[in-house]
Design a protein around this motif. Structure first.
Motif, PDB file in Angstrom:
ATOM      1  N   ASP A   8       0.839  -1.199  -0.117  1.00 19.88           N
ATOM      2  CA  ASP A   8       0.047   0.009  -0.205  1.00 19.88           C
ATOM      3  C   ASP A   8       0.823   1.361   0.010  1.00 19.88           C
ATOM      4  OD1 ASP A   8       0.830   0.468   2.605  1.00 19.88           O
ATOM      5  OD2 ASP A   8      -0.745  -0.366   3.547  1.00 19.88           O
ATOM      6  N   ALA A  10       1.971   3.261   2.300  1.00 17.63           N
ATOM      7  CA  ALA A  10       2.508   3.601   3.250  1.00 17.63           C
ATOM      8  C   ALA A  10       3.683   2.562   3.415  1.00 17.63           C
ATOM      9  CB  ALA A  10       1.510   3.105   4.605  1.00 17.63           C
ATOM     10  N   THR A  11       3.792   1.627   2.514  1.00 23.31           N
ATOM     11  CA  THR A  11       5.159   0.753   2.503  1.00 23.31           C
ATOM     12  C   THR A  11       5.869   0.990   1.396  1.00 23.31           C
ATOM     13  OG1 THR A  11       3.278  -1.029   3.175  1.00 23.31           O
ATOM     14  CG2 THR A  11       5.453  -1.840   2.384  1.00 23.31           C
TER      15      THR A  11
END
Length: 85
Positions: A8, A10-11
Motif C-alpha cells: 500500500d 505506506a509501504t
C-alpha cells in the motif's frame, strides 16, 4: 506454490524488493494521491519506472484501491504504462 505480497502507499516497495528479491511476487503500488492529484504524465512516469525497477514477478496495481475521486486520465495512464504504450 506461488506467493504474493500486496503493498500500500505506506509501504516502501523498494525496501520490500530489496528484502524479498525474486522469492515472492510483489503487487502495487501506485499511491492514491497520485491518482487524484497527479497529472497523467506523473502517473505514467511513476508506473513505467516502477515496472522497470521491480522487474519480473511484479504486478502493477494501485496501493489498496483506486480512489473514487481518481482522475480518469490518470487511471488510463497507469493502464498505458502497464501495456507498454
Amino acid at each position: 506454490m506461488t506467493a504474493l505480497i500486496e503493498t500500500d502507499g505506506a509501504t516502501n516497495i523498494y525496501k520490500i524488493k530489496e528484502i524479498l528479491g525474486d522469492r515472492m511476487c510483489i503487487k502495487g503500488d501506485v499511491p492514491a494521491a497520485l491518482f487524484t492529484l497527479g497529472t497523467p504524465e506523473d502517473v505514467y512516469h511513476y508506473c513505467t519506472k516502477l515496472i522497470k525497477d521491480m522487474g519480473t514477478g511484479f504486478i502493477l496495481a494501485s496501493g489498496c484501491a483506486v480512489p473514487v475521486n481518481a482522475k480518469v486520465e490518470n487511471v488510463k495512464a497507469m493502464i498505458a504504462a502497464a501495456n507498454g504504450k
